[in-house]
Structure formats: structure tokens, C-alpha cells
Design a protein around this motif. Structure first.
Motif, mmCIF file in Angstrom:
data_model
loop_
_atom_site.group_PDB
_atom_site.id
_atom_site.type_symbol
_atom_site.label_atom_id
_atom_site.label_comp_id
_atom_site.label_asym_id
_atom_site.label_seq_id
_atom_site.Cartn_x
_atom_site.Cartn_y
_atom_site.Cartn_z
ATOM 1 N N ARG A 125 0.770 -1.330 0.342
ATOM 2 C CA ARG A 125 -0.250 -0.383 0.327
ATOM 3 C C ARG A 125 1.063 1.692 -0.298
ATOM 4 O O ARG A 125 0.245 3.025 -0.763
ATOM 5 N N ALA A 126 2.170 0.805 1.349
ATOM 6 C CA ALA A 126 2.700 2.411 0.812
ATOM 7 C C ALA A 126 3.514 2.419 -0.281
ATOM 8 O O ALA A 126 3.487 3.518 -0.786
ATOM 9 N N LYS A 127 3.933 1.704 -0.974
ATOM 10 C CA LYS A 127 4.424 1.011 -2.460
ATOM 11 C C LYS A 127 3.305 2.062 -3.486
ATOM 12 O O LYS A 127 3.360 3.089 -4.271
ATOM 13 N N ALA A 189 -9.795 4.416 8.375
ATOM 14 C CA ALA A 189 -8.647 4.623 7.395
ATOM 15 C C ALA A 189 -8.587 4.252 5.902
ATOM 16 O O ALA A 189 -9.342 4.455 5.054
ATOM 17 N N TYR A 190 -7.799 4.320 5.108
ATOM 18 C CA TYR A 190 -7.402 4.634 3.408
ATOM 19 C C TYR A 190 -6.702 2.943 3.135
ATOM 20 O O TYR A 190 -5.603 2.938 4.047
ATOM 21 N N ILE A 191 -7.481 2.331 2.437
ATOM 22 C CA ILE A 191 -7.155 0.422 2.342
ATOM 23 C C ILE A 191 -7.460 0.467 1.056
ATOM 24 O O ILE A 191 -8.810 0.947 0.445
ATOM 25 N N MET A 192 -6.813 0.669 0.442
ATOM 26 C CA MET A 192 -6.751 0.481 -1.285
ATOM 27 C C MET A 192 -7.982 -1.148 -1.222
ATOM 28 O O MET A 192 -7.890 -2.337 -1.079
ATOM 29 N N GLY A 193 -8.739 -0.209 -2.022
ATOM 30 C CA GLY A 193 -10.184 -2.244 -2.538
ATOM 31 C C GLY A 193 -10.825 -1.919 -1.443
ATOM 32 O O GLY A 193 -12.099 -2.686 -1.848
ATOM 33 N N ASN A 198 -15.338 0.860 8.453
ATOM 34 C CA ASN A 198 -14.506 1.781 8.619
ATOM 35 C C ASN A 198 -13.000 2.094 7.899
ATOM 36 O O ASN A 198 -12.071 2.416 8.929
ATOM 37 N N ALA A 199 -13.080 1.392 6.651
ATOM 38 C CA ALA A 199 -11.469 1.907 5.730
ATOM 39 C C ALA A 199 -12.249 2.152 4.466
ATOM 40 O O ALA A 199 -13.717 1.429 3.916
ATOM 41 N N TRP A 200 -11.697 2.893 3.594
ATOM 42 C CA TRP A 200 -12.542 3.300 2.523
ATOM 43 C C TRP A 200 -10.866 3.491 0.695
ATOM 44 O O TRP A 200 -10.003 3.899 1.733
ATOM 45 N N ASP A 201 -11.355 3.429 -0.359
ATOM 46 C CA ASP A 201 -10.659 3.715 -1.370
ATOM 47 C C ASP A 201 -11.337 4.633 -1.237
ATOM 48 O O ASP A 201 -12.297 5.630 -1.195
ATOM 49 N N ASN A 267 -5.043 8.451 1.015
ATOM 50 C CA ASN A 267 -4.088 7.682 0.682
ATOM 51 C C ASN A 267 -3.272 6.877 2.409
ATOM 52 O O ASN A 267 -4.511 7.244 2.847
ATOM 53 N N PRO A 268 -2.500 6.097 2.246
ATOM 54 C CA PRO A 268 -2.871 5.232 3.434
ATOM 55 C C PRO A 268 -2.668 5.850 4.622
ATOM 56 O O PRO A 268 -2.277 5.774 5.979
#
Length: 289
Positions: A125-127, A189-193, A198-201, A267-268
Motif C-alpha cells: 500500500r505504501a508503494k 483508514a485508507y485501504i486500497m479496494g 471503517n476503511a475506504w479507498d 492515501n494510507p
């Protein structure tokens, strides 16, 4: 002479009295001798004894002995049975403990693998975030160059930010519903996909916010950038969808909140935030409501 004088007699001849007396005396002497000899025998001679074998009689004491013996035998049998049960229980406990140890080892190994996968995902994710930032920077450079070279009616926009609307009007109706939902997710939080809760892209948050107003948007940024009517950045209204990149090839979307700000899952590193348009100027906007 008698006429029977010459016929021999068949009777036994009678013994004479002297012979009978003689034999009686001999027999008496022998018996007397035996009697005298017995009486005159050695004084220390062991008397002749007669041994009588008696059969045991089943008395109450003997029955009690038999009962105690049976009880003792039963106690031994009970002890051996208890020992066998204890051995079986010990074997079962050892097998159960071995099974638990194996299960604990398996869980520990699974946890270790999960942590390794989580670290790998975080690194990915960081990358991806770094690549996204680099892509945005390149896109902004391209847009800035394009904007500088274009002019109409003797005027041009020297930068993207100069054309961005600073609308301060308050959202109403469906736009207010969309923005209220997006506002409630700030800090997630940001999480791809990810698509919540509680987390989104970026596009997941936009899609969920518009769903609150009854609008079913496409899932990804590319499709959301063409889901409505294209509008100028100088004519934005609260609830408009902002996009970064080209229309139909956008790599990021957010929601215009009015007053020159937007809400988006960035972003993350930052998660869901509210930022000014100057912080990261968008490429374009579409109006759905």
C-alpha cells in the motif's frame, strides 16, 4: 463172639484225657509266657498309640475366614481395575495435550504468516501510495503546461488553482445527504479496494456517499469521472465529484464540500480527510445531483 466184632468202626478214636490235659497245659504256659514277657518288657518302651484323623468342621469362625479372604480378593481386583482406569485416563490426557500443542503450534504458525502477509500488504500500500503521489505530480505538471499554452479571448489561466471556484454556499437536499455521510467518515483508514464501513479507498467512499442519496455510481474512479455532466472548476457546487487525471482515465476521486474544500479518502498515510483545493488541485469535475 458177636457178629459185628470184625466190622471196623468209622468214628474217630477218642483222645485220652492225659493228652488233652497236656495240650491245655502247653497252651496255658505259652499264653502265660507272653503275658509275663509283655509285663516284663522295658519300662521306656513307647506305648502303641492309635491316630485318629478328624475331618474339619465348618464352624462360624471358618466361614468368617472364607468371607474375609473373598473380600480381600475383591479389593485386589478393584485396585487393579482402578489402576487400569488411571492408566487409560493418563494416556488419554497425554494424547489430548499433544493435540492441543499441535493446534497451538498451528495457530501460532498461521498468526505468524498472517502478520507477515499484513506487513507485505502495508508495504504494497505504501508503494502504491508513493506511485499515486508521483502520478498526481506528473499529471499536475502536464495540466499546468497545457493550461499555460492555451488562451481564449486574450486571457488564460496561469495555473489550475486560479480557475478553482471558492464557492461558499451551503449544501442542500441530496448534496447535503452526500456530504453528511462523507463528513461522518473523516478519520477512517485508507485501504486500497476497501468499501467501508471503517476503511475506504477514494472511489469506494464516493460511491457509498452517493448511495445515501439514492444514486448508484460506478465503483472505480475512471468510470466515476464520466458518470455525470462535466462542469468547470470555476462553477463547482457542493456535492460535485472531483477527479484527478483525465475524464475516463482518472486515478482519484473526491467530493466537493463547498467553501473551496473537498472530502476524500486520500492515501494510507492520511486516510479520509478534508482538504482545500489548493492542497491538491483536481483535474476536473462532474455533476450528478
Amino acid at each position: 463172639m458177636s457178629h459185628t466184632a470184625h466190622i471196623p468202626s468209622h468214628r474217630k478214636p477218642r483222645r485220652s484225657a492225659s493228652k488233652v490235659v497236656l495240650r491245655s497245659g502247653v497252651a496255658g504256659g505259652v499264653l502265660s509266657t507272653i503275658a509275663v514277657a509283655g509285663a516284663a518288657g522295658p519300662a521306656n518302651a513307647e506305648p502303641v498309640t492309635t491316630q485318629t484323623i478328624e475331618m474339619p468342621t465348618l464352624t462360624s469362625g471358618l466361614v468368617s475366614d472364607f468371607t474375609r479372604s473373598a473380600e480381600a480378593t475383591q479389593r485386589v481386583a478393584n485396585f487393579l481395575d482402578l489402576r487400569a482406569q488411571q492408566d487409560t485416563a493418563a494416556t488419554t490426557a497425554a494424547q489430548t495435550a499433544k493435540k492441543f500443542r499441535a493446534e497451538a503450534d498451528r495457530k501460532a504458525e498461521a498468526k505468524k504468516k498472517a502478520e507477515a502477509a499484513k506487513k507485505a500488504e502495508a508495504a504494497a500500500r505504501a508503494k502504491a501510495a508513493a506511485a499515486e503521489r508521483a502520478s498526481r505530480a506528473a499529471e499536475r505538471t502536464t495540466l499546468s503546461s497545457s493550461s499555460s499554452s492555451n488562451s481564449d479571448s486574450g486571457s488564460s489561466s496561469g495555473s489550475t488553482t486560479s480557475t478553482v471556484s471558492k464557492t461558499t454556499s451551503q449544501a442542500t437536499g441530496s448534496a447535503a445527504t452526500v456530504l453528511a455521510f462523507a463528513q461522518a467518515q473523516l478519520g477512517d483508514a485508507y485501504i486500497m479496494g476497501a468499501t467501508g464501513p471503517n476503511a475506504w479507498d477514494c472511489s469506494g467512499l464516493v460511491q457509498a456517499a452517493y448511495r445515501q442519496a439514492g444514486v448508484d455510481l460506478p465503483r472505480v474512479s475512471q468510470d466515476q469521472s464520466t458518470a455525470g455532466t462535466q462542469v468547470s472548476l470555476s462553477n463547482l457546487q457542493p456535492g460535485d465529484i472531483l477527479y484527478w487525471g483525465g475524464a475516463g482515465s482518472a486515478y482519484h476521486t473526491a467530493i466537493y464540500a463547498g467553501d473551496g474544500e473537498f472530502i476524500g479518502a486520500q492515501n494510507p498515510g492520511s486516510g479520509v480527510v478534508k482538504r482545500t483545493l489548493d492542497w491538491d488541485p483536481p483535474s476536473g469535475a462532474v455533476r450528478v445531483l
